[in-house]
Design a protein around this motif. Structure first.
Motif, PDB file in Angstrom:
ATOM      1  N   GLY A 176      -9.239 -40.053  40.476  1.00  0.00           N
ATOM      2  CA  GLY A 176      -8.364 -41.206  40.535  1.00  0.00           C
ATOM      3  C   GLY A 176      -7.289 -41.185  39.466  1.00  0.00           C
ATOM      4  N   LEU A 177      -6.037 -41.018  39.885  1.00  0.00           N
ATOM      5  CA  LEU A 177      -4.932 -41.115  38.939  1.00  0.00           C
ATOM      6  C   LEU A 177      -4.861 -42.500  38.305  1.00  0.00           C
ATOM      7  CD1 LEU A 177      -2.036 -39.269  40.816  1.00  0.00           C
ATOM      8  CD2 LEU A 177      -3.084 -38.591  38.659  1.00  0.00           C
ATOM      9  N   GLN A 216      -2.297 -50.532  41.940  1.00  0.00           N
ATOM     10  CA  GLN A 216      -2.823 -49.323  42.573  1.00  0.00           C
ATOM     11  C   GLN A 216      -2.595 -49.324  44.077  1.00  0.00           C
ATOM     12  OE1 GLN A 216      -6.777 -48.244  41.253  1.00  0.00           O
ATOM     13  NE2 GLN A 216      -6.534 -49.367  39.341  1.00  0.00           N
ATOM     14  N   ASP A 241      -5.174 -36.652  42.015  1.00  0.00           N
ATOM     15  CA  ASP A 241      -6.006 -37.819  42.307  1.00  0.00           C
ATOM     16  C   ASP A 241      -7.429 -37.392  42.649  1.00  0.00           C
ATOM     17  OD1 ASP A 241      -5.849 -40.848  42.822  1.00  0.00           O
ATOM     18  OD2 ASP A 241      -6.793 -40.120  44.665  1.00  0.00           O
ATOM     19  N   THR A 256      -4.977 -43.340  49.885  1.00  0.00           N
ATOM     20  CA  THR A 256      -5.142 -43.414  48.431  1.00  0.00           C
ATOM     21  C   THR A 256      -5.340 -44.853  47.983  1.00  0.00           C
ATOM     22  OG1 THR A 256      -3.833 -41.422  48.074  1.00  0.00           O
ATOM     23  CG2 THR A 256      -4.057 -42.917  46.212  1.00  0.00           C
ATOM     24  N   ASN A 300      -8.551 -46.220  45.979  1.00  0.00           N
ATOM     25  CA  ASN A 300      -8.433 -46.937  44.714  1.00  0.00           C
ATOM     26  C   ASN A 300      -9.193 -48.253  44.749  1.00  0.00           C
ATOM     27  OD1 ASN A 300      -6.866 -45.108  43.244  1.00  0.00           O
ATOM     28  ND2 ASN A 300      -4.939 -45.952  43.994  1.00  0.00           N
ATOM     29  N   THR A 328       0.759 -39.697  35.855  1.00  0.00           N
ATOM     30  CA  THR A 328       1.720 -40.412  36.702  1.00  0.00           C
ATOM     31  C   THR A 328       3.140 -40.279  36.158  1.00  0.00           C
ATOM     32  OG1 THR A 328       1.046 -42.409  35.495  1.00  0.00           O
ATOM     33  CG2 THR A 328       0.094 -42.053  37.681  1.00  0.00           C
TER      34      THR A 328
END
Length: 639
Positions: free
Chosen positions: A58-59, A492, A53, A310, A314, A6
């Motif tokens: 998942g970032l 998130q 991602d 996204t 999350n 990130t």
């Protein structure tokens, strides 16, 4: 020191902004040389974020990747030192960005170090932690490095590339290439280049993946020696993304959670003002995706909450491990009675989560009946019930009357607290072994949850998902153990971001080592902040009333205050599965809570206060038609 993808994305955004103001910069020359006519085709932070991602699971979960079929996680670690040969600008740029995203130090072997050093300096101007990078002459030995050869991207199609399509060119002699059949247009979506790279074999060489059998996501985070740095990176990225919206455009940049108090508090009035459809103040202007929910409007006008694709993913990623902590296991059969329809989130969010798990789900919603529940238990062997106490307790008592042999192994509840007497009834009458609570809100999804070792209103907090603060009436942080208003920062949720949002609840936070193996912050939920009953210049909390009446084994409680001819009247309404005597409750309350008695500091000839008690059967009090909740405190003096 661990680096986070990130932060690399924030650096890329900084470089993008610089390129817009100075097209002749070092980055501009490298792009021009690479043969890509548009920045958005190759150097696109939005596409890079989406690709990473997907590739990393998942970032917002990095460096771990939680599994859906087990309670285990994968951990991603950088390869270490990566060497890239600068044969062409495009592949070298792609290699640098993705190597840095995974936390690798990079050596660029090149015959033209100046533009690459200028680019590295430009990325570092963003002021976020980035790995090391240096240039070296071609063919310089780099001991201990993993040599990565980034392939060309080659579009195979007839005729010249149209506007917005990938640029067509021949591969370098002897080079590998990612070949694209045809020349697909972008159709408003980000460039596919990053997605192609993240699905390619060369990307896998940038990191190692370790499967941590028996390690949950919560335990991995709890044991992480870099927990503070991880949360700092989460917050930096959230604030960076939030600054894309009109409302948050002027937010100061932050280094981490220590700067959280510098950010303004978001109250409900402001949120309602800047949210869709009234305003677009929290919209980033990104391509619409995901789901829109609305609040139950139990305490005012409804709010509409946007979750991008996204954001929704999350929420699901974080909720599956949470469901396991609540006691849901592989092979369970879950009857979901949460409210749905009308854009309310209870049913649709949990349905999205359960359908990803190896469980069988029955999404009955609020239309559940005792007969349907009994059929699901009898014919499908349903063993888990998910719902709100205000709905499921009357349902279960009716079903128990119809079939005295009814058994429910697990009850997971949310929305409102469940009394200890009702929990004991479940254990005694239905043989329930697991009774666990989840705190959630449409605005920010899950706030806390109970494991098997948590009781009453104590809940584990997942700061990686919702960072919770406790503040006083003036918004100042209070010490651990002191009660106050809850602020949530949804770490998130990037579309319609919520930063230091005063959610309307009160509670206290403390540190606890739990028998489940997870230590850290625990939230004691104390109810709604509007749950204060102020009479005769004194204040009684809703929770005090509920606790005082515990011995009468009530299920639901409502307090209404009204004024008529100078007399304040407090009406206490109860629901219980058995008949109660209003006079007995009245006498008990005035003795247990003297503020509710006729004692007063005013002239004895004035009747300034009256207490009334009403006792109702279960299901008799009005429920909100959207959320299914009972309004706990009604102050008619405010009408």
């Amino acid at each position: 020191m661990r680096f986070y993808p990130t932060d690399l994305l924030l650096a890329v955004e900084h470089a993008e902004a610089s390129l817009r103001t100075d097209p002749a910069s070092a980055l501009g020359h490298l792009l021009e040389e690479s043969g890509w006519s548009e920045l958005s085709v190759l150097f696109d932070s939005t596409a890079l974020a989406a690709a990473l991602d997907e590739a990393l699971g998942g970032l917002s979960q990095f460096p771990w990747r939680p599994m859906t079929d087990t309670d285990d996680v994968w951990r991603h670690d950088p390869a270490g030192l990566v060497a890239l040969d600068d044969d062409a600008a495009g592949p070298t740029l792609r290699g640098l960005l993705l190597a840095w995203a995974l936390g690798n130090d990079v050596v660029l072997r090149t015959a033209r170090p100046e533009p690459w050093e200028a680019l590295i300096a430009l990325l570092r101007e963003a002021g976020v932690p980035l790995p090391g990078a240096r240039t070296a002459p071609l063919d310089t030995p780099v001991d201990g490095a993993r040599h990565i050869r980034v392939p060309d991207l080659v579009v195979e199609g007839d005729g010249p590339a149209a506007d917005g399509e990938l640029f067509v060119r021949a591969p370098r002699p002897g080079s590998a290439a990612i070949r694209i059949q045809g020349a697909p247009g972008l159709d408003g979506l980000p460039s596919p280049v990053a997605a192609l790279d993240c699905r390619s074999p060369w990307f896998q060489e940038l990191f190692t993946a370790t499967y941590l059998a028996g390690t949950t996501l919560a335990r991995a985070r709890d044991d992480d020696p870099q927990r503070a740095a991880r949360l700092d990176a989460r917050l930096r990225y959230l604030v960076g993304r939030a600054r894309r919206t009109p409302h948050y455009r002027d937010l100061p940049q932050v280094n981490g959670t220590a700067d959280l108090v510098r950010l303004p508090i978001l109250d409900k009035h402001t949120l309602e003002k800047v949210s869709l459809p009234r305003d677009r103040g929290l919209s980033s202007g990104a391509l619409p995706s995901g789901e829109v929910l609305r609040s139950g409007a139990s305490s005012g006008e409804p709010r509409y909450i946007v979750y991008s694709r996204t954001d929704w993913e999350n929420m699901v990623r974080e909720a599956i491990p949470l469901m396991r902590s609540l006691g849901v296991r592989n092979g369970d059969r879950v009857v979901n009675t949460l409210m749905g329809g009308g854009l309310y989130g209870g049913l649709i969010t949990t349905s999205s989560e359960l359908t990803r798990m190896p469980v069988e789900a029955y999404s009955a919603g609020q239309q559940i009946t005792a007969d349907l529940l009994l059929m699901l238990v009898r014919d499908f062997s349903a063993n888990v019930l998910l719902g709100m106490p205000a709905l499921i307790l009357p349902l279960l008592r009716e079903a128990k009357q119809l079939d005295p042999a009814l058994r429910i192994e697990k009850v997971v509840y949310g929305g409102t607290p469940m009394t200890e007497s009702d929990k004991q009834w479940l254990r005694t009458e239905l043989g329930t072994e697991v009774i666990s609570s989840i705190l959630a809100a449409n605005d920010g999804a899950q706030l806390g949850h109970q494991c098997a070792h948590m009781g009453r209103t104590l809940h584990h907090i997942n700061d990686d998902y919702n960072l919770i603060e406790v503040v006083d009436d003036d918004g100042r942080p209070v010490p651990d153990g002191q009660s106050g208003h809850l602020l949530i920062t949804s770490m998130q949720k990037f579309e319609g971001p919520l930063i230091r949002y005063r959610i309307g609840d009160v509670g206290r936070v403390s540190q606890r080592d739990c028998a489940c193996g997870v230590s850290g912050r625990v939230l004691e939920y104390l109810g709604r902040s509007d749950g204060q009953i102020k009479v005769k210049a004194w204040t009684v909390h809703y929770g005090e009333l509920l606790d005082a009446l515990e011995k009468f084994q009530i299920s639901q409680l409502q307090a209404e205050i009204q004024t008529c001819d100078g007399t304040e009247t407090l009406i206490v309404r109860t629901e219980a599965p058995h008949e109660l005597d209003p006079d007995a409750l009245h006498a008990f309350l005035t003795g247990a809570l003297p503020v509710l008695s006729h004692l007063q500091v005013f002239d004895d000839g004035l009747k300034v206060f009256e207490l009334r008690v009403e006792c109702h059967p279960e299901g008799a009090l009005d429920r909100n038609p959207v959320s299914g909740k009972i309004k706990t405190v009604i102050d008619r003096r405010l009408d």
